[in-house]
Design an enzyme around this catalytic site. Structure first.
Site, PDB file in Angstrom:
ATOM      1  N   SER A   1       0.909  -1.244   0.032  1.00 30.61           N
ATOM      2  CA  SER A   1       0.047   0.015   0.104  1.00 30.61           C
ATOM      3  C   SER A   1       1.016   1.221  -0.066  1.00 30.61           C
ATOM      4  O   SER A   1       0.665   2.347  -0.728  1.00 30.61           O
ATOM      5  CB  SER A   1      -0.972   0.021   1.292  1.00 30.61           C
ATOM      6  OG  SER A   1      -0.372  -0.202   2.399  1.00 30.61           O
TER       7      SER A   1
ATOM      8  N   GLU B   1      -1.589   8.260   3.920  1.00 32.68           N
ATOM      9  CA  GLU B   1      -2.309   6.877   4.137  1.00 32.68           C
ATOM     10  C   GLU B   1      -3.290   6.855   5.300  1.00 32.68           C
ATOM     11  O   GLU B   1      -4.135   5.828   5.487  1.00 32.68           O
ATOM     12  CB  GLU B   1      -1.133   6.101   4.299  1.00 32.68           C
ATOM     13  CG  GLU B   1      -0.712   5.194   3.223  1.00 32.68           C
ATOM     14  CD  GLU B   1       0.232   4.081   3.214  1.00 32.68           C
ATOM     15  OE1 GLU B   1      -0.046   2.959   3.642  1.00 32.68           O
ATOM     16  OE2 GLU B   1       1.184   4.113   2.764  1.00 32.68           O
TER      17      GLU B   1
ATOM     18  N   ASP C   1       7.257   3.076   6.077  1.00 33.78           N
ATOM     19  CA  ASP C   1       7.384   2.339   4.723  1.00 33.78           C
ATOM     20  C   ASP C   1       7.514   3.176   3.910  1.00 33.78           C
ATOM     21  O   ASP C   1       8.217   3.170   2.733  1.00 33.78           O
ATOM     22  CB  ASP C   1       6.087   1.745   4.624  1.00 33.78           C
ATOM     23  CG  ASP C   1       5.853   0.638   5.636  1.00 33.78           C
ATOM     24  OD1 ASP C   1       6.673   0.330   6.262  1.00 33.78           O
ATOM     25  OD2 ASP C   1       4.506   0.516   5.830  1.00 33.78           O
TER      26      ASP C   1
END
Ligand code: GLA
Length: 442
Positions: free
Chosen positions: A151, A183, A194
């Protein structure tokens, strides 16, 4: 084209070339001929430092050669036209502005909407939209739902593409922060690991990141060369828990509750990282094993939100959660030293300790992951193994001497299928550089 792909994918560049050519042909078939640019953003495997980032602690991820590609061309208007090479992801159109309505929960386009909205909030002028085609398809894409950060690869790819097409000059650490916040649009309260890894990783290196922003908003980070002669072997348990999102936010809440309690004794702290210099033996007696939001409220202790999905009476295991974060931060620092001194044995031990802490104190493992770790450690040449990513399923990462990799694969397959009746998906992680435009004319 090959010249542009070799620095990214090494010996697998030729196979990637076919993928890129397919992507371009597909793009022209949807949007017609004309100029097009291609951007990529990688997934990651986290070597050590799990669930520390939203506590402003340390992490040490490595970018994977599994990535998300976006072929794109700017539009004159502010619309994003987004298609996907995988037909199950239906094409969408949305205009970019500061408050983009979400598609239904779980819809693939929400990562793109979050990225576009966060960028729009960041710049004073309107953004141009784009015609874009996304390729995160197997076998080259980041496996989805397996803790390898598919994602974030998608979110970063969209943000980077829009930023570049609009000539926005954003420092990468700052862009990583925008992508982290982007996100949150999808409902998780995730940290910055990430996105930062996707945007700042280096091939052959692990990224050591202190996720606590410095007062000027910058971050401290460094690179550690991956051990030579060793491979990072990833084994996917195939377990996909639908409660990852709920479980994740619950852990965030437990850490915030621990901070709220400790703040009684250490005024001014905002994250667990702030008590890192204090010995755990001093902190432990201050934290109850279990509490609830209601009990804390009764004592006049307010937990900072938002705390989506956490009920007033849900048990919060603050002591064990804080112990994991405290000990894990120390392990990451030690792991960095071990890598610098080329002490693979020590690095492996730290990975195993990290797994045990994640399993027992943070309770994010599952029988399949425990079995894979245990089986990996039975093989000669395996220095260490642990679950990687958010947990509750997904993958383990094992640090294995090159000569032991074949035996490791065979043993993992054998042990796992005997216990669970199916084979784990296993692959060797080749590290990759950070996200960027792929200069295809080269
Ligand atoms: C997910 C989140 C990261 C991090 C890990 C756990 O990947 O996106 O920010 O919290 O879980 O370490």
């Amino acid at each position: 084209m090959l010249d542009a792909l070799v620095p990214i994918y090494g010996e697998l560049a030729e196979r990637q070339q076919e993928r890129y050519e397919r992507l371009l042909a597909h793009f022209y078939s949807i949007y017609g001929p004309g100029p097009v640019r291609v951007f990529r953003a990688p997934g990651r495997v986290n070597l050590i430092g799990e669930h520390t980032d939203y506590n402003h602690g340390y992490v040490m991820p490595v970018a994977l050669d599994r990535d998300t590609l976006i072929a794109a061309r700017p539009r004159e208007d502010a619309e994003v036209h987004l298609a996907n090479v995988e037909s199950e992801f239906e094409p969408v159109v949305f205009p970019i502005h500061r408050d983009i309505p979400p598609a239904p929960k779980g819809h693939w386009s929400n990562y793109a909407r979050g990225a576009a909205q966060r960028l729009a909030q960041e710049v004073p002028h309107p953004l141009r939209g784009m015609d874009a085609l996304v390729d995160g398809a197997p076998p080259f894409g980041v496996p989805r739902g397996s803790g390898l950060s598919s994602s974030s690869a998608f979110t970063v790819a969209v943000a980077l593409t829009l930023a570049e097409l609009n000539n926005l000059e954003l420092e990468r650490p700052h862009l990583a922060r925008l992508c982290q916040e982007a996100e949150w649009y999808t409902g998780t309260q995730g940290g910055i690991m990430d996105q930062f890894c996707a945007l700042l990783a280096r091939r052959e290196h692990a990224l050591f990141l202190d996720t606590r922003p410095q007062p000027d908003g910058s971050f401290y980070f460094d690179y550690a060369h991956l051990p030579t002669d060793y491979e990072l072997v990833i084994a996917d348990s195939g377990v996909r828990h639908s409660n990852v999102l709920g479980g994740y936010n619950h852990r965030v809440a437990e850490c915030r509750a621990a901070v709220a309690i400790l703040r009684q004794h250490y005024p001014g702290i905002t994250h667990l990282r702030d008590v890192q210099p204090i010995p755990w033996s001093h902190l432990e007696p201050l934290l109850p094993q279990v509490t609830t939001l209601r009990q804390l409220a009764e004592q006049g202790i307010a937990v900072e939100g938002p705390l989506p999905g956490v009920g007033e009476d849900d048990p919060l295991k603050v002591r064990a959660r804080a112990r994991h974060v405290h000990t894990e931060n120390r392990r990451v620092e030690e792991a960095l030293d071990a890598m610098r001194y080329r002490d693979v044995e020590r690095l492996g031990q730290l990975m195993v300790q990290a797994h045990i802490s994640a399993r027992d104190d943070y309770e994010i493992s599952c029988p399949e992951l425990d079995a894979l770790v245990q089986a990996a450690l039975e093989v000669d040449g395996v220095a260490g193994a642990r679950l990687t990513g958010a947990g509750w399923g997904g993958c383990i990462v094992a640090l294995a001497h090159r000569d032991g990799v074949q035996a490791l694969e065979a043993h993992l397959r054998h042990r796992f299928s005997r216990q669970f009746g199916r084979e784990p998906h296993i692959f060797i992680c080749r590290s990759a550089p950070a996200a960027g435009e792929v200069p295809l004319e080269k």
